[in-house]
Motif scaffolding. Structure first.
Motif, PDB file in Angstrom:
ATOM      1  N   TRP A  33      14.941  25.372  19.948  1.00 45.20           N
ATOM      2  CA  TRP A  33      15.197  26.814  19.945  1.00 45.20           C
ATOM      3  C   TRP A  33      16.615  27.136  19.482  1.00 45.20           C
ATOM      4  O   TRP A  33      16.850  28.196  18.892  1.00 45.20           O
ATOM      5  CB  TRP A  33      14.930  27.413  21.332  1.00 45.20           C
ATOM      6  N   TYR A  34      17.565  26.222  19.735  1.00 47.39           N
ATOM      7  CA  TYR A  34      18.930  26.454  19.260  1.00 47.39           C
ATOM      8  C   TYR A  34      18.988  26.328  17.736  1.00 47.39           C
ATOM      9  O   TYR A  34      19.714  27.080  17.071  1.00 47.39           O
ATOM     10  CB  TYR A  34      19.885  25.453  19.914  1.00 47.39           C
ATOM     11  N   THR A  55      17.865  29.526  16.422  1.00 51.32           N
ATOM     12  CA  THR A  55      18.936  30.512  16.566  1.00 51.32           C
ATOM     13  C   THR A  55      19.947  30.395  15.438  1.00 51.32           C
ATOM     14  O   THR A  55      20.377  31.406  14.853  1.00 51.32           O
ATOM     15  CB  THR A  55      19.651  30.321  17.924  1.00 51.32           C
ATOM     16  N   PHE A  97      14.426  36.435  17.705  1.00 51.03           N
ATOM     17  CA  PHE A  97      15.268  36.317  18.901  1.00 51.03           C
ATOM     18  C   PHE A  97      14.425  36.416  20.175  1.00 51.03           C
ATOM     19  O   PHE A  97      14.728  35.772  21.183  1.00 51.03           O
ATOM     20  CB  PHE A  97      16.360  37.379  18.900  1.00 51.03           C
ATOM     21  N   ILE A 114      12.989  33.050  20.548  1.00 49.14           N
ATOM     22  CA  ILE A 114      14.036  32.123  20.992  1.00 49.14           C
ATOM     23  C   ILE A 114      14.296  32.285  22.487  1.00 49.14           C
ATOM     24  O   ILE A 114      14.434  31.300  23.224  1.00 49.14           O
ATOM     25  CB  ILE A 114      15.325  32.366  20.178  1.00 49.14           C
TER      26      ILE A 114
END
Length: 533
Positions: free
Chosen positions: A272-273, A276, A345, A348
């Protein structure tokens, strides 16, 4: 056992007991902020008339020779510095010296701009700010003076190449040059110096960079429409010769900040990072001021400088929202970018919440609370409430369009420079003089009603302010909206699809639907012969 505290901390860092960012922060004597605020208010109220008397006495000398400004400013600054350098100082005396310092510094700055070019004068003011920061051992003043130093150096560099502060190319280059200076200072301070003085000045410096990047970006999404009197307009793109370089620089800075955070916080090394980073890098390419802000956020957050990091995060949100007003991309494309980024987002956030691992490993870290039926019900009720409010509003508008009385209101001339702004046309309607001369501040911003008659062509002639008395035969009432310090009928803006500006330039009347209570809705525009546009 009598070694200085600085040496003890340096040895602890070398032994791995303390992190490399550890430094001695010498706190000033604690004073309750209400006491400081009230004392400062009293000191400023006493000092300002005193400063005025001093300038009136010295006015005769200054009018004969501007060089008299220098000894006056030196005397004021010198006295203030002497007072502020004293170790034990009554709070009132300390606060009394601040207006004297600012007055002296402002006087010398005026003298610089009288006698020197804009470039040299700005450099001189920056040097003066730095000298004052060295001489005055007050942390908050050093932050302020560091910010002023950065601002005037930016101004000096812009003045060296152009006289127009609105030159977007030069502004972007100069602010990023100041960013490089801060990066070098941050590295040296973190690993070698650990000086409280440099820390305070650098704090002010980086805050100016953040503010400068947000200022360069322009107005953010809907703020101009929400804040009465705020400027609303689109922002011109960078020149072709700089745009590609600026976009690449912004992307590289974003990736560098992301890599630094992943290095400092291993818990971020998750899928997930990576998503991002991809989203933020895409936004940084679209907004060339975003990368520097994200890099500042990463460096300050990893060092525990949460106030600066929070300021950078707010600036990043501002810059992202400002994409709405950029002329480099069509409106539909901008909307697609923003909706897509928002959806990503949300995804995320969902993935990060599922992860349930604290990003910053510490004994005080708290895991995400366990899921529960109450939380799910709360989320569902909130979602239903939002949908209900939105749909009720839509239903009311649709009902007014279907059943409201159609009327036309003539447009009044507006500033021709502001008629057309991309996908937005400014509107101004002919209103009775008594309403035009009435400011929204005088009425407390309350919604007024205007009365008038509709002629045989369907055009409403608004003649008077409605005072609640029964209407004359054939009269109608319309509710007015306070906008930009005055009043207008419903709205002062008409939005349309990009590329249709020529179509709407012929507008001479606004087409409304009005109910019996005066509630109105703008539904279209008409030409000089009342033809629909």
């Amino acid at each position: 056992m009598n070694r200085p505290l600085d040496q003890i901390i340096a040895d602890a860092i070398a032994a791995g007991i303390l992190p490399p960012s550890a430094a001695v922060i010498r706190h000033e004597a604690h004073r309750p902020w209400p006491v400081v605020l009230l004392t400062a208010l009293g000191a400023w109220l006493a000092a300002l008339p005193l400063m005025g008397i001093i300038f009136l006495i010295c006015d005769d000398f200054v009018s004969r020779s501007r060089s008299a400004l220098y000894p006056i400013s030196l005397a004021l600054c010198g006295g203030a510095i002497y007072v502020l350098r004293r170790a034990s100082l009554p709070l009132f005396v300390e606060q009394l010296s601040i207006p004297a310092l600012l007055t002296g510094a402002a006087t010398m700055s005026v003298a610089f701009y009288f006698d020197l070019s804009a470039h040299n004068a700005s450099l001189s003011v920056a040097l003066l700010s730095m000298v004052l920061a060295v001489l005055i051992p007050r942390s908050w003043l050093r932050v302020l003076l560091g910010a002023l130093t950065c601002a005037f150096i930016i101004g000096a560099m812009i003045a060296l190449y152009t006289n127009d502060i609105r030159d977007r190319d030069h502004f972007w280059i100069v602010v990023h040059g100041a960013m490089v200076i801060w990066l070098v200072t941050h590295f040296v301070q973190r690993h070698y110096l650990r000086s409280a003085f440099i820390d305070r000045v650098a704090t002010g410096w980086v805050l100016t960079i953040i503010a400068g990047l947000a200022l360069w970006t322009g107005m953010t999404f809907m703020v101009g429409a929400a804040i009465d009197g705020a400027p609303v307009g689109t922002t011109a793109p960078l020149s072709q010769r700089l745009a590609f370089f600026a976009q690449c620089t912004s992307a590289v800075m974003t990736l560098a900040g992301a890599a630094w955070l992943a290095r400092r916080w291993p818990a971020l090394r998750k899928p997930w990072y990576g998503l991002t980073i991809a989203v933020l890098t895409g936004l940084a390419i679209l907004m060339p001021s975003l990368g520097a802000i994200l890099l500042i956020f990463a460096l300050c957050a990893s060092a525990g400088r949460w106030r600066i990091a929070a300021t950078a995060a707010a600036a990043a949100a501002w810059v992202t929202g400002a994409l709405y007003y950029q002329l480099a991309y069509p409106l539909a494309t901008k909307a697609l970018f923003l909706v897509g980024a928002g959806a990503l987002f949300a995804l995320i956030a969902w993935l990060a919440i599922r992860d349930r691992e604290p990003v910053i490993a510490s004994s005080g870290a708290v895991l995400a609370p366990p899921d529960s039926a109450a939380r799910r019900i709360g989320i569902a009720v909130t979602a239903l409430g939002v949908l209900a409010v939105a749909n009720i509003g839509i239903w009311q508008k649709e009902s007014l369009i279907s059943h409201g009385r159609p009327i036309l209101v003539e447009l009044a001339p507006v500033d021709p420079r502001s008629i057309m702004q991309g996908d937005y046309m400014r509107l101004n309607f002919i209103l009775p003089p008594e309403i035009v001369e009435t400011g929204a501040m005088e009425t407390g911003g309350e919604r007024l009603m205007v009365a008038g008659k509709v002629n045989e062509r369907g055009v409403a002639e608004l003649t008077r302010l409605y005072n609640g008395r029964p209407l004359a035969p054939g009269e109608i009432i319309i509710e007015l909206t306070p906008r930009h310090g005055g009043y207008t009928v419903v709205t002062d803006a008409w939005y349309f699809q990009e590329g249709e500006a020529k179509r709407w330039e012929a507008a001479r009347y606004g087409e409304f639907r009005v109910d019996a209570n005066g509630k109105a809705l703008l539904v279209g525009m008409r030409g000089a012969d009342l033809e629909p546009l």
